[in-house]
Structure formats: C-alpha cells, structure tokens
Scaffold this motif. Sequence first.
Motif, PDB file in Angstrom:
ATOM      1  N   HIS A   8       0.862  -1.258   0.250  1.00 43.39           N
ATOM      2  CA  HIS A   8       0.069   0.243   0.154  1.00 43.39           C
ATOM      3  C   HIS A   8       0.747   1.133   0.016  1.00 43.39           C
ATOM      4  CE1 HIS A   8      -2.619   3.241   1.933  1.00 43.39           C
ATOM      5  NE2 HIS A   8      -3.346   2.738   0.704  1.00 43.39           N
ATOM      6  N   ALA A   9       1.892   1.277   0.880  1.00 42.99           N
ATOM      7  CA  ALA A   9       2.798   2.611   0.785  1.00 42.99           C
ATOM      8  C   ALA A   9       3.473   2.615  -0.551  1.00 42.99           C
ATOM      9  CB  ALA A   9       3.932   2.280   1.869  1.00 42.99           C
ATOM     10  N   ALA A  10       3.680   1.434  -1.350  1.00 38.39           N
ATOM     11  CA  ALA A  10       4.322   1.602  -2.782  1.00 38.39           C
ATOM     12  C   ALA A  10       3.174   2.067  -3.577  1.00 38.39           C
ATOM     13  CB  ALA A  10       4.867   0.210  -2.990  1.00 38.39           C
ATOM     14  N   ALA A  11       1.926   1.789  -3.465  1.00 35.02           N
ATOM     15  CA  ALA A  11       0.839   2.135  -4.334  1.00 35.02           C
ATOM     16  C   ALA A  11       0.726   3.625  -4.178  1.00 35.02           C
ATOM     17  CB  ALA A  11      -0.285   1.410  -3.945  1.00 35.02           C
ATOM     18  N   ILE A  12       0.804   4.164  -3.125  1.00 32.12           N
ATOM     19  CA  ILE A  12       0.857   5.614  -3.171  1.00 32.12           C
ATOM     20  C   ILE A  12       2.001   6.328  -3.735  1.00 32.12           C
ATOM     21  CG2 ILE A  12       0.791   7.619  -1.328  1.00 32.12           C
ATOM     22  CD1 ILE A  12      -0.647   5.666   0.618  1.00 32.12           C
ATOM     23  N   VAL A  13       3.234   5.973  -3.563  1.00 33.25           N
ATOM     24  CA  VAL A  13       4.434   6.295  -4.097  1.00 33.25           C
ATOM     25  C   VAL A  13       4.514   6.120  -5.356  1.00 33.25           C
ATOM     26  CG1 VAL A  13       7.016   6.648  -3.624  1.00 33.25           C
ATOM     27  CG2 VAL A  13       5.546   6.177  -1.488  1.00 33.25           C
ATOM     28  N   TRP A  14       4.295   4.985  -5.611  1.00 34.98           N
ATOM     29  CA  TRP A  14       4.563   4.471  -7.372  1.00 34.98           C
ATOM     30  C   TRP A  14       3.353   3.948  -7.786  1.00 34.98           C
ATOM     31  CZ3 TRP A  14       8.340   2.324  -3.781  1.00 34.98           C
ATOM     32  CH2 TRP A  14       9.553   2.982  -3.729  1.00 34.98           C
ATOM     33  N   PRO A  15       2.300   4.804  -7.937  1.00 33.64           N
ATOM     34  CA  PRO A  15       0.872   4.364  -8.378  1.00 33.64           C
ATOM     35  C   PRO A  15       1.058   3.633  -9.782  1.00 33.64           C
ATOM     36  CG  PRO A  15       0.785   6.803  -8.555  1.00 33.64           C
ATOM     37  CD  PRO A  15       2.302   6.205  -7.813  1.00 33.64           C
ATOM     38  N   SER A  16       1.892   4.008 -10.692  1.00 32.47           N
ATOM     39  CA  SER A  16       2.191   3.470 -11.895  1.00 32.47           C
ATOM     40  C   SER A  16       2.490   2.180 -12.075  1.00 32.47           C
ATOM     41  CB  SER A  16       2.724   4.418 -12.871  1.00 32.47           C
ATOM     42  OG  SER A  16       4.239   4.260 -12.557  1.00 32.47           O
ATOM     43  N   PHE A  17       3.010   1.702 -11.025  1.00 34.20           N
ATOM     44  CA  PHE A  17       3.652   0.301 -10.662  1.00 34.20           C
ATOM     45  C   PHE A  17       2.838  -0.459  -9.626  1.00 34.20           C
ATOM     46  CE2 PHE A  17       6.615  -2.561  -8.606  1.00 34.20           C
ATOM     47  CZ  PHE A  17       7.269  -3.214  -9.969  1.00 34.20           C
ATOM     48  N   VAL A  18       2.567  -0.050  -8.761  1.00 33.99           N
ATOM     49  CA  VAL A  18       1.679  -0.687  -7.877  1.00 33.99           C
ATOM     50  C   VAL A  18       0.312  -0.309  -7.724  1.00 33.99           C
ATOM     51  CG1 VAL A  18       1.619  -1.997  -5.662  1.00 33.99           C
ATOM     52  CG2 VAL A  18       3.942  -1.799  -6.837  1.00 33.99           C
ATOM     53  N   SER A  19      -0.863  -0.974  -7.735  1.00 30.75           N
ATOM     54  CA  SER A  19      -1.986  -0.437  -7.414  1.00 30.75           C
ATOM     55  C   SER A  19      -2.512  -1.094  -6.101  1.00 30.75           C
ATOM     56  CB  SER A  19      -3.079  -1.333  -8.332  1.00 30.75           C
ATOM     57  OG  SER A  19      -3.108  -2.705  -7.865  1.00 30.75           O
ATOM     58  N   GLU A  20      -3.264  -0.011  -5.396  1.00 30.00           N
ATOM     59  CA  GLU A  20      -4.002  -0.576  -3.995  1.00 30.00           C
ATOM     60  C   GLU A  20      -4.590  -1.697  -4.008  1.00 30.00           C
ATOM     61  OE1 GLU A  20      -7.212   1.537  -0.867  1.00 30.00           O
ATOM     62  OE2 GLU A  20      -6.805   2.394  -2.848  1.00 30.00           O
ATOM     63  N   ALA A  21      -5.161  -2.326  -5.217  1.00 28.92           N
ATOM     64  CA  ALA A  21      -5.702  -3.389  -5.233  1.00 28.92           C
ATOM     65  C   ALA A  21      -4.692  -4.595  -4.804  1.00 28.92           C
ATOM     66  CB  ALA A  21      -6.401  -3.823  -6.586  1.00 28.92           C
ATOM     67  N   ALA A  35      -2.964 -19.055  -3.778  1.00 26.69           N
ATOM     68  CA  ALA A  35      -3.883 -18.157  -4.347  1.00 26.69           C
ATOM     69  C   ALA A  35      -3.256 -16.752  -4.195  1.00 26.69           C
ATOM     70  CB  ALA A  35      -5.282 -18.536  -3.623  1.00 26.69           C
ATOM     71  N   VAL A  36      -2.647 -16.579  -2.948  1.00 25.30           N
ATOM     72  CA  VAL A  36      -2.325 -15.204  -2.534  1.00 25.30           C
ATOM     73  C   VAL A  36      -1.203 -14.375  -3.572  1.00 25.30           C
ATOM     74  CG1 VAL A  36      -1.858 -13.683  -0.686  1.00 25.30           C
ATOM     75  CG2 VAL A  36      -2.778 -15.853  -0.120  1.00 25.30           C
ATOM     76  N   PRO A  37       0.122 -15.133  -3.556  1.00 25.37           N
ATOM     77  CA  PRO A  37       0.831 -14.379  -4.631  1.00 25.37           C
ATOM     78  C   PRO A  37       0.518 -14.373  -6.059  1.00 25.37           C
ATOM     79  CG  PRO A  37       1.589 -16.418  -3.928  1.00 25.37           C
ATOM     80  CD  PRO A  37       0.387 -16.225  -3.201  1.00 25.37           C
ATOM     81  N   ALA A  38      -0.427 -15.372  -6.566  1.00 27.89           N
ATOM     82  CA  ALA A  38      -1.044 -15.304  -7.812  1.00 27.89           C
ATOM     83  C   ALA A  38      -1.929 -14.109  -7.977  1.00 27.89           C
ATOM     84  CB  ALA A  38      -1.707 -16.563  -8.092  1.00 27.89           C
ATOM     85  N   ARG A  39      -2.735 -14.166  -7.043  1.00 28.93           N
ATOM     86  CA  ARG A  39      -3.639 -12.780  -7.128  1.00 28.93           C
ATOM     87  C   ARG A  39      -2.839 -11.360  -7.098  1.00 28.93           C
ATOM     88  NH1 ARG A  39      -6.064  -9.340  -8.770  1.00 28.93           N
ATOM     89  NH2 ARG A  39      -8.426  -8.866  -8.791  1.00 28.93           N
ATOM     90  N   THR A  40      -2.047 -11.484  -6.260  1.00 34.17           N
ATOM     91  CA  THR A  40      -1.194 -10.132  -6.133  1.00 34.17           C
ATOM     92  C   THR A  40      -0.389  -9.948  -7.398  1.00 34.17           C
ATOM     93  OG1 THR A  40      -0.845 -10.614  -3.690  1.00 34.17           O
ATOM     94  CG2 THR A  40       0.595  -8.941  -4.742  1.00 34.17           C
ATOM     95  N   VAL A  41       0.252 -10.927  -8.028  1.00 35.23           N
ATOM     96  CA  VAL A  41       0.859 -10.893  -9.377  1.00 35.23           C
ATOM     97  C   VAL A  41      -0.039 -10.279 -10.571  1.00 35.23           C
ATOM     98  CG1 VAL A  41       2.032 -11.787 -11.243  1.00 35.23           C
ATOM     99  CG2 VAL A  41       2.822 -12.294  -8.567  1.00 35.23           C
ATOM    100  N   ALA A  42      -1.318 -10.609 -10.509  1.00 34.43           N
ATOM    101  CA  ALA A  42      -2.379 -10.115 -11.458  1.00 34.43           C
ATOM    102  C   ALA A  42      -2.204  -9.020 -11.396  1.00 34.43           C
ATOM    103  CB  ALA A  42      -3.599 -11.008 -10.959  1.00 34.43           C
ATOM    104  N   GLU A  43      -2.200  -8.036 -10.254  1.00 36.80           N
ATOM    105  CA  GLU A  43      -2.601  -6.618 -10.126  1.00 36.80           C
ATOM    106  C   GLU A  43      -1.111  -5.895 -10.821  1.00 36.80           C
ATOM    107  OE1 GLU A  43      -5.064  -5.037  -9.499  1.00 36.80           O
ATOM    108  OE2 GLU A  43      -6.105  -6.946  -9.118  1.00 36.80           O
ATOM    109  N   VAL A  44       0.069  -6.429 -10.708  1.00 31.57           N
ATOM    110  CA  VAL A  44       1.236  -5.789 -11.236  1.00 31.57           C
ATOM    111  C   VAL A  44       1.716  -6.350 -12.566  1.00 31.57           C
ATOM    112  CG1 VAL A  44       1.874  -5.260  -8.783  1.00 31.57           C
ATOM    113  CG2 VAL A  44       2.691  -7.299  -9.788  1.00 31.57           C
ATOM    114  N   ALA A  45       1.321  -7.552 -12.993  1.00 33.83           N
ATOM    115  CA  ALA A  45       1.886  -8.040 -14.127  1.00 33.83           C
ATOM    116  C   ALA A  45       1.302  -7.226 -15.413  1.00 33.83           C
ATOM    117  CB  ALA A  45       1.703  -9.433 -14.237  1.00 33.83           C
ATOM    118  N   SER A  46       2.454  -7.044 -16.313  1.00 31.97           N
ATOM    119  CA  SER A  46       1.891  -6.349 -17.460  1.00 31.97           C
ATOM    120  C   SER A  46       1.284  -7.401 -18.563  1.00 31.97           C
ATOM    121  CB  SER A  46       3.150  -5.882 -18.199  1.00 31.97           C
ATOM    122  OG  SER A  46       4.014  -6.512 -18.348  1.00 31.97           O
ATOM    123  N   ASN A  47       1.668  -8.534 -18.550  1.00 31.64           N
ATOM    124  CA  ASN A  47       0.983  -9.651 -19.297  1.00 31.64           C
ATOM    125  C   ASN A  47       0.554 -10.653 -18.539  1.00 31.64           C
ATOM    126  OD1 ASN A  47       1.731  -8.088 -22.114  1.00 31.64           O
ATOM    127  ND2 ASN A  47       3.686  -8.656 -21.370  1.00 31.64           N
TER     128      ASN A  47
END
Length: 384
Positions: A275-288, A335-347
């Motif tokens: 979440h801290a990263a999503a605020i600082v680098w919103p183009s790379f990490v989403s709040e989701a 299930a957890v890392p897979a769902r997290t990766v889905a939010e940051v993976a470009s493909n």
Amino acid sequence: MAHAFRVFFLFAAVDAIIAVGLWLPKLLDIATGDVAGVPLAVWHRDELLFGMMPAVLAGFVLTALPRWTRRPPVTPTTLMALAVLWVAGRVAHALPGESLHAQAWAPGVAAVFVMTLALVTARQVLASRAWRESKIVLLLAGFAVAAGFASLHPGGATKETAMRLGLASVLGLVVVLGGRIAPALTAAWLKARGESPPDPRRRWIETTAALAVAAALCAWVIAPKAGVTAVASACAFIVQTERLARWQGWRVSDSASILALHAAYGWIPVGFALHAAAIVWPSFVSEAAAVHAWALGAIGLMSIAVMASMIRRHSHTPFVFSALTSASLFCAAIAVPARTVAEVASNGRTFWLLLSATSWIAAFLLFLLAFRDPLLRRATWREV
C-alpha cells in the motif's frame, strides 16, 4: 450441544467457494460479469467480506468464548438464530436487485448479524470481567458499523469508505487473534519436541505494533491515497515484520498448519508495504494489490489455518499430520501471490487470475474434505 464451529465453518467454506467460483465463467469468457444484477467484482467482494468473514468470526468467537470467559457456551436457540440470520443475508445477496435499495439488504443483514455477535461477546466479557477480550468486542462492533454504513449508502464514495472500514476491522481481528494463536501454537509445538520456545512477548514491541497498525488502518480508511498514509503504512510494515520475526516461524517448518499461521500473518506487513508503494509509485503498484494481499493472504489463508487448528483442538489431535489439510493450506498459499501478481503483471493477467481462483476453490474444497467428519458431526468425532 454442538460447537458453533460446526455450523459456521461449514457455511464459511461453502460461501468462499461460491463467491470465487462465480469468477471462473467470466475468466473463461463463457458468461457475463453480473450476479443478481450487480457487477461481479462488487458482488464477489461484498460476499467475501459480509458473508464468509462473519461466518468464520462467529464460528471461532462463539467456540472460544467459554474458554476465554469461563462461562457456558451460547444456547442452541442463540446459535440457531444466528445461523438463520446468516443464511438470510446470503439469500438477500443472491436475489436479483439492480436498484441501490435492493443492494442495501445484504450488508444490512450482515450488520445485524455481526452486531448481535458483538453483543453476545460483550455480555460474556462483562459477566466474566475478561477485559482482555474487550478488543474483540470493539473490533466486531466496528465491523458491524461498516456493514451498516454500506447498507445505508449502497453506492458511491461512502460505501467504499465503509468497505475499507470493514476490511480494516477484520484485519484488526487477525492482528489480535493471529498474534495470540501463532506464537502459542509455535511454543506448544516446540515444547512437544523438547525444544525451548521463543519469548516473543516484549511489551514495547506489542504496544508499538498495535499503535502502528491502528494508525495505518485508520489513515487508510480515511485517506487511502495521502502521503501520511504511506508513511503510516511503511511504519506498520517495519514493526509488524519485527513482531512476526520474534515468533521464529521458521522453527516449525515441519508443521504445515502452524507454518501457515506465520505465512498468513506475514501478508499483513506485506500488504502495508504494497500500500505504501501504491501511494508512492501508483503507476507500478495498485492499491488492489495491497487489498488482495490482506484479503486472500492475511484473512483467507489465516481463516483456513485457524479453522483447522480449532477443529483439531476440539478433536484432541492438534498436531496430527493430515495430507488433505496440508494440501488445502498449500493451495491457499498459492492463491495469494498469484492474485497479487495479477495486479502488477503487464502480461498474463487472466492466467494469474485463473490460477488464484482455482487455487482458492481447491483450498476450501480440500478443507471441507479434510474435516467433513467434524463439520457434519459424524460419530467418529466425539463431542467435547
């Protein structure tokens, strides 16, 4: 009388499967994205937060209350009333209703359910003067208030704030309860093996960790994109990581169930970091990414681990190895890392979403299979 976990853990597992299972047709492009006239993303989120989680909490809290307070368990009538109320909420959420008025019924029933659970807990705590459990009452009340606001304001920014308050309240409960269960079971496991358990209780660490989490979650609820929230989340990440490290979870690597408790708790600081990263680098990490780290990891994985632990405790087999339980925890962990990766993976987003959804469903199916006897009250598991 049957323990409350028999009813509500069964409800929680079935609800978890349905809430995520409805994603599969959409991900496979064989169905639309609406359920009961509501967008699937919204319905799925509400179902997990106001359906699955109240069931997990009810099963755990009502079963643990007699031990916490040294008082009798709730009556069968109370248990039945709560079960009917929970089912009514799920029926309300499944009925078609495109209007905001119709969408308010499900969180409204959830608010009544959780507030009733909070009042039952408060009554037992006050009667026994078990003041340590007052935190549980307050967090349950906060969860109920969140559901109430979601019901009164079913659309717009107010509901989003209510949803964050609800998730924050549940995370607070995970911090409190997980912070008791994980180190306690770790110590018991190590003692059973003749090893010296760690001494994780440092008052300043516990106090600092509690204050840091409270500040970070409050900031997230009120101002999720503010700079001060990023700072609070970063501080919570550091302190919660230190707290987790003191439990020495690596020493229980031979026990999948206890290791899963540590892994689940680990997603709390990871969520704050994301979440801290999503605020600082919103183009790379989403709040989701942070929300799913908390929802699937800290809450989902912790739910399976805690439910398994409680069932085993009441069957007098706390540390017995079970291939099905281990497989369930393994699937939940995937299930957890897979769902997290889905939010940051470009493909490959669809692939990661499918992996996460199928792993989640498999985790709860395996949980039901592993504990079918105690949950269905078969004679091979005696009442305790």
